[in-house]
Design a protein around this motif. Structure first.
Motif, mmCIF file in Angstrom:
data_model
loop_
_atom_site.group_PDB
_atom_site.id
_atom_site.type_symbol
_atom_site.label_atom_id
_atom_site.label_comp_id
_atom_site.label_asym_id
_atom_site.label_seq_id
_atom_site.Cartn_x
_atom_site.Cartn_y
_atom_site.Cartn_z
ATOM 1 N N UNK A 297 0.644 -1.185 0.321
ATOM 2 C CA UNK A 297 -0.223 0.335 0.203
ATOM 3 C C UNK A 297 1.248 1.010 0.079
ATOM 4 N N UNK A 298 0.107 2.213 -0.096
ATOM 5 C CA UNK A 298 0.996 3.535 -0.484
ATOM 6 C C UNK A 298 -0.047 4.604 -0.493
ATOM 7 N N UNK A 299 0.242 5.921 0.532
ATOM 8 C CA UNK A 299 -0.660 7.064 0.177
ATOM 9 C C UNK A 299 -0.225 8.402 -0.106
ATOM 10 N N UNK B 159 -5.290 10.078 -1.936
ATOM 11 C CA UNK B 159 -5.478 8.638 -2.847
ATOM 12 C C UNK B 159 -4.622 7.892 -2.010
ATOM 13 N N UNK B 160 -5.409 6.985 -1.032
ATOM 14 C CA UNK B 160 -5.400 5.671 -0.602
ATOM 15 C C UNK B 160 -4.441 4.669 -1.699
ATOM 16 N N UNK B 161 -3.981 3.731 -1.910
ATOM 17 C CA UNK B 161 -3.722 3.226 -3.129
ATOM 18 C C UNK B 161 -3.337 1.292 -1.928
ATOM 19 N N UNK B 162 -3.718 0.368 -1.986
ATOM 20 C CA UNK B 162 -4.267 -1.047 -1.597
ATOM 21 C C UNK B 162 -3.770 -1.990 -2.799
ATOM 22 N N UNK B 163 -3.765 -3.020 -1.900
ATOM 23 C CA UNK B 163 -3.219 -4.430 -3.377
ATOM 24 C C UNK B 163 -2.499 -3.254 -4.130
ATOM 25 N N UNK B 164 -1.324 -2.798 -4.273
ATOM 26 C CA UNK B 164 -0.934 -3.011 -5.300
ATOM 27 C C UNK B 164 -0.460 -4.225 -5.924
ATOM 28 N N UNK B 165 -0.523 -3.558 -7.609
ATOM 29 C CA UNK B 165 -0.198 -4.459 -8.492
ATOM 30 C C UNK B 165 0.864 -3.927 -9.359
ATOM 31 N N UNK B 166 1.761 -4.332 -10.259
ATOM 32 C CA UNK B 166 2.649 -4.077 -11.622
ATOM 33 C C UNK B 166 2.576 -3.332 -12.297
ATOM 34 N N UNK B 167 1.372 -3.266 -12.479
ATOM 35 C CA UNK B 167 0.676 -2.449 -13.855
ATOM 36 C C UNK B 167 0.175 -1.233 -13.075
#
Length: 127
Positions: free
Chosen positions: A17-19, A83-91
Motif C-alpha cells: 500500500x501507499x498513500x 489517494x490511498x492505494x491498496x493491493x498494489x499491482x505491478x501494472x
C-alpha cells in the motif's frame, strides 16, 4: 494561481500500500461547487489516464482496475487531496499526477479538461 504539490510516492512490492497526498494552495481561483480534483497516472511510453476523481459535491469515481483497491478523499481543512492505494499491482506503476478543474459540472477522465497540474510522484510496484 493554483499550486498542487504531490507527495507520498515510493517503491513497494505487489500487494503493498501507499498513500499519496496532494497539497493545494490558492492565491486566487479558489475552488467552488464546480470543482473537480483527480489523480492521473502515466506509465512509461503510455498516455495519461485518470485513476480517481472527486467532485466538490463529494461524489467519487474510479478507473475500473482501481475499484475496491483505491480510495480518494479530501481533507478540506488542509486543502489536501489523498489517494490511498491498496493491493498494489505491478501494472499500477507510473507517475501519479494531481489535477484540478475549476469549471466541472462533473468530473471527466480527459486530461485536457483539467487546468492545473502538479509535477507528479512516482509509484513503483515490483513483483
Amino acid at each position: 494561481q493554483v499550486r498542487l504539490v504531490e507527495s507520498g510516492g515510493g517503491s513497494v512490492q505487489a500487494g503493498g500500500s501507499l498513500t499519496l497526498s496532494c497539497a493545494a494552495s490558492y492565491t486566487s481561483g479558489y475552488p467552488s461547487e464546480k470543482d473537480c480534483m483527480a489523480w492521473f497516472r502515466q506509465a512509461p511510453g503510455k498516455g495519461r489516464e485518470g485513476v480517481a476523481f472527486r467532485h466538490a459535491d463529494g461524489s467519487t469515481k474510479y478507473i475500473d482496475s482501481g475499484k475496491g483497491r483505491f480510495t480518494i478523499s479530501k481533507d478540506n481543512a488542509r486543502n489536501t487531496l489523498i489517494l490511498q492505494l491498496d493491493s498494489l499491482k505491478p501494472e499500477d506503476t507510473g507517475m501519479y499526477f494531481c489535477a484540478e478543474s475549476q469549471d466541472a459540472k462533473w468530473c471527466v477522465p480527459q486530461p485536457a479538461a483539467y487546468e492545473f497540474w502538479g509535477r507528479g510522484s512516482q509509484v513503483t510496484v515490483s513483483t
